[in-house]
Scaffold this motif. Sequence first.
Motif, mmCIF file in Angstrom:
data_model
loop_
_atom_site.group_PDB
_atom_site.id
_atom_site.type_symbol
_atom_site.label_atom_id
_atom_site.label_comp_id
_atom_site.label_asym_id
_atom_site.label_seq_id
_atom_site.Cartn_x
_atom_site.Cartn_y
_atom_site.Cartn_z
ATOM 1 N N ALA A 1 0.466 -1.358 0.339
ATOM 2 C CA ALA A 1 0.350 -0.332 -0.554
ATOM 3 C C ALA A 1 1.004 1.493 0.150
ATOM 4 O O ALA A 1 2.526 1.017 0.870
ATOM 5 C CB ALA A 1 -0.801 -0.224 1.071
ATOM 6 N N ILE A 2 0.283 2.582 -0.746
ATOM 7 C CA ILE A 2 1.057 3.687 -0.492
ATOM 8 C C ILE A 2 0.658 4.940 0.096
ATOM 9 O O ILE A 2 -0.990 4.698 -0.870
ATOM 10 C CB ILE A 2 2.121 4.173 -2.179
ATOM 11 C CG1 ILE A 2 3.153 4.832 -1.665
ATOM 12 C CG2 ILE A 2 0.372 4.094 -3.453
ATOM 13 C CD1 ILE A 2 3.487 4.874 -2.620
ATOM 14 N N THR A 3 0.894 5.473 0.674
ATOM 15 C CA THR A 3 -0.112 6.907 0.743
ATOM 16 C C THR A 3 -0.952 7.953 -0.033
ATOM 17 O O THR A 3 0.495 7.878 -1.359
ATOM 18 C CB THR A 3 0.150 7.790 1.758
ATOM 19 O OG1 THR A 3 1.889 7.548 1.539
ATOM 20 C CG2 THR A 3 0.362 6.740 3.100
ATOM 21 N N ASN B 1 5.049 7.559 2.002
ATOM 22 C CA ASN B 1 4.629 6.292 2.861
ATOM 23 C C ASN B 1 4.251 5.066 2.502
ATOM 24 O O ASN B 1 3.444 5.129 1.693
ATOM 25 C CB ASN B 1 3.987 6.550 4.014
ATOM 26 C CG ASN B 1 4.859 7.563 5.414
ATOM 27 O OD1 ASN B 1 5.895 6.859 5.524
ATOM 28 N ND2 ASN B 1 3.668 8.482 5.161
ATOM 29 N N SER B 2 5.497 3.475 2.322
ATOM 30 C CA SER B 2 4.591 2.310 1.328
ATOM 31 C C SER B 2 4.775 1.500 2.898
ATOM 32 O O SER B 2 5.063 1.781 3.602
ATOM 33 C CB SER B 2 5.208 2.171 -0.106
ATOM 34 O OG SER B 2 7.038 2.370 0.397
ATOM 35 N N TYR B 3 3.542 0.886 2.755
ATOM 36 C CA TYR B 3 3.475 -0.613 3.940
ATOM 37 C C TYR B 3 3.870 -2.084 2.559
ATOM 38 O O TYR B 3 3.130 -1.952 1.082
ATOM 39 C CB TYR B 3 2.640 -0.638 4.249
ATOM 40 C CG TYR B 3 2.509 0.793 4.425
ATOM 41 C CD1 TYR B 3 1.703 2.057 4.045
ATOM 42 C CD2 TYR B 3 2.688 0.823 6.098
ATOM 43 C CE1 TYR B 3 1.595 2.714 4.589
ATOM 44 C CE2 TYR B 3 2.923 2.853 6.606
ATOM 45 C CZ TYR B 3 2.143 3.208 5.861
ATOM 46 O OH TYR B 3 2.155 4.430 6.215
ATOM 47 N N TYR B 4 4.239 -3.050 3.005
ATOM 48 C CA TYR B 4 4.291 -4.127 2.615
ATOM 49 C C TYR B 4 3.719 -5.542 3.387
ATOM 50 O O TYR B 4 4.098 -5.320 4.280
ATOM 51 C CB TYR B 4 5.569 -4.735 2.079
ATOM 52 C CG TYR B 4 5.965 -3.386 1.174
ATOM 53 C CD1 TYR B 4 6.990 -2.384 1.408
ATOM 54 C CD2 TYR B 4 6.156 -3.702 -0.235
ATOM 55 C CE1 TYR B 4 7.104 -0.873 0.326
ATOM 56 C CE2 TYR B 4 6.326 -2.757 -1.579
ATOM 57 C CZ TYR B 4 6.740 -1.139 -0.902
ATOM 58 O OH TYR B 4 6.867 -0.282 -1.623
ATOM 59 N N ASN C 1 -5.020 7.106 5.701
ATOM 60 C CA ASN C 1 -4.560 6.658 5.713
ATOM 61 C C ASN C 1 -4.731 5.755 4.150
ATOM 62 O O ASN C 1 -5.906 5.330 4.432
ATOM 63 C CB ASN C 1 -4.387 5.850 6.855
ATOM 64 C CG ASN C 1 -4.092 7.093 8.396
ATOM 65 O OD1 ASN C 1 -3.617 7.850 7.780
ATOM 66 N ND2 ASN C 1 -5.387 7.314 9.115
ATOM 67 N N ALA C 2 -3.082 5.082 4.609
ATOM 68 C CA ALA C 2 -3.614 3.779 3.922
ATOM 69 C C ALA C 2 -3.950 2.536 4.571
ATOM 70 O O ALA C 2 -3.702 2.680 6.120
ATOM 71 C CB ALA C 2 -1.661 3.379 3.196
#
Length: 124
Positions: free
Chosen positions: A50-52, A57-60, A103-104
Motif C-alpha cells: 500500500a502507498i499513501t 509512505n509505503s507498506y508491504y 491513511n493507507a
Amino acid sequence: QVHLTESGGGLVQAGASLRLSCVASGCTFSLYNMGWFLRTPGNEREFVAAITRSGDNSYYGDSVKGRFTVSRDNPKNTLYLQMNSLKPEDTAVYYCAARVTENAAVTPDLYGEWGQGTQVTVSS
C-alpha cells in the motif's frame, strides 16, 4: 465513478521481474490511498502493498518485503508494483484498490474501489 485498470501481468520463470500498472480514471487520483492485493483460488484477498496519497509512505506484506516495490505517479494517475525475484508462490491474480481516507490500509475491506485484476504466473 472511479475506474481502475491493471496491466502488466504474465507468465514468467522464477527469479524474473514484472511491473504491474494500475491506471485510475474518473477520480482525482492524488486524493486516494492505494493498495495492491492478490488472490489465489479458494482463498481470500491477501495484502501485498500500500502507498499513501503523496507516495511518501509505503507498506508491504511480509511475503514480499525486499522483493516488491510500490510506487505511484500522480500526474499520470498510475500506480505501480515492481515485482523482483519472483517465486512460484507469487502466482495469483493481482488487484489494485483505492480508498479516499486519511491513511493507507492493509485490510481489503477498507478499500472501496477495485480493478478487475491481472494474472501473474511464475513457473519453477
